[in-house]
Write a protein that holds these residues in place. Structure first.
Motif, PDB file in Angstrom:
ATOM      1  N   ALA A 276       0.812  -1.218   0.000  1.00 35.70           N
ATOM      2  CA  ALA A 276       0.000   0.000   0.000  1.00 35.70           C
ATOM      3  C   ALA A 276       0.839   1.258   0.000  1.00 35.70           C
ATOM      4  O   ALA A 276       0.512   2.236  -0.654  1.00 35.70           O
ATOM      5  N   GLY A 277       1.957   1.257   0.727  1.00 29.55           N
ATOM      6  CA  GLY A 277       2.773   2.464   0.817  1.00 29.55           C
ATOM      7  C   GLY A 277       3.878   2.543  -0.219  1.00 29.55           C
ATOM      8  O   GLY A 277       4.671   3.465  -0.205  1.00 29.55           O
ATOM      9  N   ALA A 278       3.945   1.557  -1.118  1.00 32.03           N
ATOM     10  CA  ALA A 278       5.067   1.488  -2.048  1.00 32.03           C
ATOM     11  C   ALA A 278       5.007   2.576  -3.128  1.00 32.03           C
ATOM     12  O   ALA A 278       6.020   3.111  -3.531  1.00 32.03           O
ATOM     13  N   ALA A 279       3.816   2.879  -3.604  1.00 33.37           N
ATOM     14  CA  ALA A 279       3.686   3.859  -4.681  1.00 33.37           C
ATOM     15  C   ALA A 279       3.703   5.271  -4.105  1.00 33.37           C
ATOM     16  O   ALA A 279       2.900   5.607  -3.247  1.00 33.37           O
ATOM     17  N   GLN A 280       4.663   6.075  -4.562  1.00 34.44           N
ATOM     18  CA  GLN A 280       4.752   7.453  -4.087  1.00 34.44           C
ATOM     19  C   GLN A 280       5.039   8.348  -5.288  1.00 34.44           C
ATOM     20  O   GLN A 280       6.116   8.303  -5.856  1.00 34.44           O
ATOM     21  N   ALA A 281       4.063   9.126  -5.665  1.00 30.43           N
ATOM     22  CA  ALA A 281       4.240  10.017  -6.810  1.00 30.43           C
ATOM     23  C   ALA A 281       5.119  11.193  -6.422  1.00 30.43           C
ATOM     24  O   ALA A 281       5.130  11.619  -5.265  1.00 30.43           O
ATOM     25  N   ALA A 282       5.887  11.687  -7.366  1.00 31.84           N
ATOM     26  CA  ALA A 282       6.755  12.838  -7.132  1.00 31.84           C
ATOM     27  C   ALA A 282       6.542  13.852  -8.250  1.00 31.84           C
ATOM     28  O   ALA A 282       6.118  13.500  -9.351  1.00 31.84           O
ATOM     29  N   SER A 283       6.836  15.109  -7.961  1.00 33.85           N
ATOM     30  CA  SER A 283       6.660  16.147  -8.977  1.00 33.85           C
ATOM     31  C   SER A 283       7.704  17.242  -8.826  1.00 33.85           C
ATOM     32  O   SER A 283       8.278  17.447  -7.750  1.00 33.85           O
ATOM     33  N   VAL A 284       7.950  17.923  -9.935  1.00 30.82           N
ATOM     34  CA  VAL A 284       8.840  19.083  -9.942  1.00 30.82           C
ATOM     35  C   VAL A 284       8.091  20.255 -10.567  1.00 30.82           C
ATOM     36  O   VAL A 284       7.219  20.062 -11.414  1.00 30.82           O
ATOM     37  N   GLN A 285       8.420  21.443 -10.122  1.00 28.94           N
ATOM     38  CA  GLN A 285       7.795  22.643 -10.675  1.00 28.94           C
ATOM     39  C   GLN A 285       8.872  23.595 -11.182  1.00 28.94           C
ATOM     40  O   GLN A 285       9.874  23.820 -10.506  1.00 28.94           O
ATOM     41  N   PHE A 286       8.634  24.130 -12.369  1.00 27.28           N
ATOM     42  CA  PHE A 286       9.511  25.148 -12.953  1.00 27.28           C
ATOM     43  C   PHE A 286       8.762  26.467 -13.011  1.00 27.28           C
ATOM     44  O   PHE A 286       7.587  26.502 -13.363  1.00 27.28           O
TER      45      PHE A 286
END
Length: 140
Positions: A25-35
């Motif tokens: 359940a905790g394995a998927a972790q989305a990440a993002s970057v902002q410019f």
């Protein structure tokens, strides 16, 4: 006896399935970057390339002089490095933002130009929360 054996197998199967769900359940972790890119070059700048080591990014094709463009890249994983290049003729700036489980960084450099032009400046950088990192830049 067969009914008890059958019930036992079903119970064990449910337990194992539950353990599998809890374990992932905790394995998927989305990440993002902002410019955020400020164009102070004196004329419109156009997108040369945009890519991420994983995931995707959608950068505007051009940024008008005096305008500021804000856009993001994202991945379904825990980390990514996104690189964006803007140019005007023989001048170009490269902008990078990386995010990972331990934080992130932002950087910029001129990838083409002459005579000290263009000036590619990192104005600010910082975390936007868990799994998200931002960089603010200027091309002039």
């Amino acid at each position: 006896m067969r009914a008890i054996d059958s019930l036992s197998r079903i119970r064990n199967g449910v337990f194992l399935a539950g353990a599998l769900i809890v374990g992932t359940a905790g394995a998927a972790q989305a990440a993002s970057v902002q410019f955020q890119i400020v164009n102070s070059f004196g004329s419109s700048i156009t997108l040369d390339s945009a890519s991420c080591t994983s995931g995707s990014i959608s950068a505007p094709f051009s940024i008008s002089n005096g305008a500021t463009a804000t856009f993001t890249g994202s991945t379904s994983g825990a980390s990514t490095l996104c690189t964006v290049r803007y140019q005007q003729g023989i001048y170009g700036c490269q902008f990078q933002v990386q995010v990972s489980s331990v934080g992130g960084f932002a950087s910029t450099n001129a990838y083409k130009g002459s005579g000290g032009k263009p000036s590619c400046v990192k104005l600010a950088e910082g975390s936007l929360g868990t799994g998200s990192y931002a960089g603010q830049f200027r091309m002039q």
